[in-house]
Motif scaffolding. Structure first.
Motif, PDB file in Angstrom:
ATOM      1  N   HIS A  67     -17.446 -27.685  79.386  1.00  0.00           N
ATOM      2  CA  HIS A  67     -18.576 -27.295  80.233  1.00  0.00           C
ATOM      3  C   HIS A  67     -19.328 -28.519  80.746  1.00  0.00           C
ATOM      4  N   VAL A  74     -25.177 -23.832  82.567  1.00  0.00           N
ATOM      5  CA  VAL A  74     -25.450 -22.526  81.966  1.00  0.00           C
ATOM      6  C   VAL A  74     -24.492 -22.279  80.803  1.00  0.00           C
ATOM      7  N   ALA A  75     -23.215 -22.526  81.017  1.00  0.00           N
ATOM      8  CA  ALA A  75     -22.230 -22.330  79.953  1.00  0.00           C
ATOM      9  C   ALA A  75     -22.455 -23.322  78.809  1.00  0.00           C
ATOM     10  N   CYS A  78     -25.121 -22.000  76.680  1.00  0.00           N
ATOM     11  CA  CYS A  78     -24.629 -20.887  75.853  1.00  0.00           C
ATOM     12  C   CYS A  78     -23.896 -21.406  74.617  1.00  0.00           C
ATOM     13  N   SER A  79     -23.088 -22.450  74.778  1.00  0.00           N
ATOM     14  CA  SER A  79     -22.400 -23.049  73.628  1.00  0.00           C
ATOM     15  C   SER A  79     -23.420 -23.626  72.654  1.00  0.00           C
ATOM     16  N   TRP A  80     -24.433 -24.291  73.185  1.00  0.00           N
ATOM     17  CA  TRP A  80     -25.488 -24.856  72.350  1.00  0.00           C
ATOM     18  C   TRP A  80     -26.190 -23.750  71.560  1.00  0.00           C
ATOM     19  N   ASP A  81     -26.536 -22.669  72.242  1.00  0.00           N
ATOM     20  CA  ASP A  81     -27.233 -21.563  71.578  1.00  0.00           C
ATOM     21  C   ASP A  81     -26.391 -20.960  70.454  1.00  0.00           C
ATOM     22  N   ALA A  82     -25.098 -20.811  70.691  1.00  0.00           N
ATOM     23  CA  ALA A  82     -24.220 -20.249  69.661  1.00  0.00           C
ATOM     24  C   ALA A  82     -24.161 -21.175  68.445  1.00  0.00           C
TER      25      ALA A  82
END
Length: 104
Positions: A67, A74-75, A78-82
């Motif tokens: 990403h 944005v993606a 999302c990886s960071w949040d996960a």
């Protein structure tokens, strides 16, 4: 962003996460999971769960690299949040970085 003493944060939660941010987070996560994986066998179901968690972390880190290369912010977020969601299981650990919980 300067260090925010009240919140204990060193960066603005809206900032893009750098490779160094991901490396620190990965190091923290693997320091929690690798010793357990190396201590196997623990139990068939526990071993599978640990391996699944470790695989998930590795997969998310690989996605984050892609990403970043593709400049898909944005993606990447999302990886960071996960990954930070996984890390929050150890939020009372002394090595837990308060920046990882900043987006709560």
């Amino acid at each position: 962003m300067p260090y925010d003493e009240e919140a204990g944060l060193t960066r603005d939660p809206r900032d893009e996460h750098t490779g160094a941010d991901f490396a620190a987070l990965a190091s923290f996560l693997f320091a929690r999971t690798d010793p357990l994986l190396l201590a196997r066998p623990i139990g068939e179901d526990v071993d599978r769960a640990l391996q699944a968690l470790n695989d998930t972390i590795r997969h998310l880190l690989g996605q984050a690299r892609a990403h970043r290369e593709w400049q898909n912010e944005v993606a990447l977020a999302c990886s960071w949040d996960a990954l930070t969601g996984i890390a929050r299981q150890w939020d009372r650990h002394p090595d837990f970085d308060p920046d990882w919980a900043a987006d709560d």
